[in-house]
Design a protein around this motif. Structure first.
Motif, short mmCIF file in Angstrom:
data_model
loop_
_atom_site.label_atom_id
_atom_site.label_comp_id
_atom_site.label_asym_id
_atom_site.label_seq_id
_atom_site.Cartn_x
_atom_site.Cartn_y
_atom_site.Cartn_z
N TRP A 19 0.86 -1.18 0.00
CA TRP A 19 0.00 0.00 0.00
C TRP A 19 0.89 1.22 0.00
O TRP A 19 1.79 1.34 0.85
N PRO A 21 0.84 5.15 0.46
CA PRO A 21 -0.08 6.16 0.97
C PRO A 21 -0.14 7.43 0.11
O PRO A 21 0.88 7.92 -0.37
N ILE A 22 -1.37 7.92 -0.05
CA ILE A 22 -1.62 9.22 -0.70
C ILE A 22 -1.80 10.27 0.39
O ILE A 22 -1.26 11.37 0.31
N ASP A 23 -2.59 9.90 1.40
CA ASP A 23 -2.79 10.74 2.59
C ASP A 23 -3.15 9.76 3.71
O ASP A 23 -3.07 8.55 3.51
N VAL A 25 -5.74 8.52 4.80
CA VAL A 25 -6.87 7.60 4.61
C VAL A 25 -6.90 6.95 3.22
O VAL A 25 -7.76 6.11 2.96
N ARG A 26 -6.01 7.32 2.35
CA ARG A 26 -6.05 6.78 0.98
C ARG A 26 -4.70 6.19 0.59
O ARG A 26 -3.66 6.63 1.06
N TYR A 27 -4.77 5.20 -0.32
CA TYR A 27 -3.52 4.58 -0.78
C TYR A 27 -3.69 4.00 -2.17
O TYR A 27 -4.81 3.80 -2.64
N ILE A 28 -2.57 3.71 -2.81
CA ILE A 28 -2.54 2.98 -4.08
C ILE A 28 -2.22 1.53 -3.75
O ILE A 28 -1.32 1.26 -2.95
N LYS A 108 -5.78 14.67 5.61
CA LYS A 108 -6.65 14.22 4.53
C LYS A 108 -6.84 15.32 3.49
O LYS A 108 -7.18 16.46 3.83
N LYS A 111 -11.81 17.56 -0.90
CA LYS A 111 -12.39 17.63 -2.23
C LYS A 111 -13.00 19.00 -2.49
O LYS A 111 -12.77 19.61 -3.52
#
Ligand code: C5P
Length: 217
Positions: A19, A21-23, A25-28, A108, A111
Motif C-alpha cells: 500500500w 499512501p496518498i494521505d 486515509v487513501r492509498y494505491i 486528509k 475535495k
C-alpha cells in the motif's frame, strides 16, 4: 530440532501487495491476495525450514511455524527484508507497487473547493534486485513474474535483469489473482520447468521440493 528436506535452512518469503499512501486515509494498491506467497511459506515450514514471511496487507492467517513481519509500503517491505537476511533461500512473491506518491499528505486531502490533486509518483526500490546485489545474497534467489502475455519472454528477461536464479512465471490473464489455482513455469539458467495448472498449495509444495533439490546438488 526440525527435520525435513529444508531443516536448518532459513527461507525468506515476501507476499501480498503493498500500500502506497496518498494521505492518512487513501492509498494505491493492487489485486494481490497473498495466497501464493503464504502457501510457499507454509510449505517451506512443513519442509522443516525456519521461515520469515514479510507480508503486505492481506487477510490471511499466519501459517503454523512461520515468523510473520507485517508491512504496508514497498519501502517498509525493503527494510524488513534487509533486516531478515541472511537467508538460504529468498522467494519474492510480493506484488510490490512500482510507484508511490512522491510525498504522502500529512492530513486528509479535501475535495470541496479544490481541483482534483495531481498524483506525482516516484519509483519504488526493487527489492529483488537489491537483494540480488547485496553481500547477503541468498544462495537461491527466486523471483515471480506475473504477466498477461509473452509470459516466458518477459520471465527470461526479468531473470537476467534482476539477477535472480529462478523466475517463477505465472500467467495472470485469467483469474489467478485472488483465485485458488495457478499455472507456473520455473525459468532457470539452463531450462524451463512447466507445471500443470494446480491449486496454489500444490504449486507451493512443488516449488519447495525443488528448493530442497537445489541444495542437494
Ligand atoms: O518487475 P516486476 O514487478 O514484474 O518483478 C516481479 C518480481 O520482482 C517479483 O519477484 C517481485 O516480488 C519482485 N519485485 C520486488 N520489488 C519491486 C518490484 C518487484 O522485489 N519493487
Amino acid at each position: 530440532p526440525a527435520s525435513g528436506p529444508l531443516a536448518d535452512r532459513h527461507v525468506l518469503v515476501t507476499a501480498g501487495p503493498t500500500w502506497e499512501p496518498i494521505d492518512p486515509v487513501r492509498y494505491i494498491a493492487n489485486r494481490s491476495s497473498g495466497k501464493q506467497g503464504f502457501a510457499i511459506a507454509a510449505a517451506a515450514a512443513e519442509a522443516g525450514a525456519r521461515v520469515t514471511l514479510v507480508a503486505g496487507p492481506v487477510h490471511l492467517p499466519t501459517p503454523p511455524g512461520v515468523t510473520r513481519v507485517d508491512v504496508e509500503s514497498a519501502r517498509e517491505m525493503a527494510e524488513a527484508v534487509s533486516r531478515a537476511l541472511p537467508a538460504d533461500v529468498a522467494v519474492m512473491v510480493a506484488a510490490v507497487a512500482d510507484w508511490r506518491p512522491v510525498s504522502a499528505a500529512g492530513i486528509k486531502l479535501k475535495k470541496r473547493g479544490y481541483a482534483p490533486p495531481a498524483l506525482e509518483l516516484a519509483e519504488n526500490p526493487d527489492i529483488l534486485a537489491t537483494v540480488a546485489a547485496s553481500p547477503n545474497r541468498p544462495a537461491l534467489l527466486v523471483g515471480f513474474a506475473a504477466e498477461t502475455n509473452d509470459v516466458l519472454h518477459y520471465a527470461r528477461e526479468k531473470r537476467q535483469r534482476k539477477g535472480a536464479d529462478w523466475i517463477v512465471a505465472n500467467d495472470v490473464s485469467g483469474d489467478v489473482m485472488g483465485g485458488a489455482n495457478n499455472t507456473v513455469h520455473i525459468v532457470r539458467q539452463d531450462d524451463i520447468v512447466s507445471l500443470p495448472e494446480m491449486p496454489k498449495d500444490d504449486v507451493a509444495r512443488a516449488l519447495v521440493e525443488r528448493f530442497a533439490d537445489a541444495f542437494v546438488r
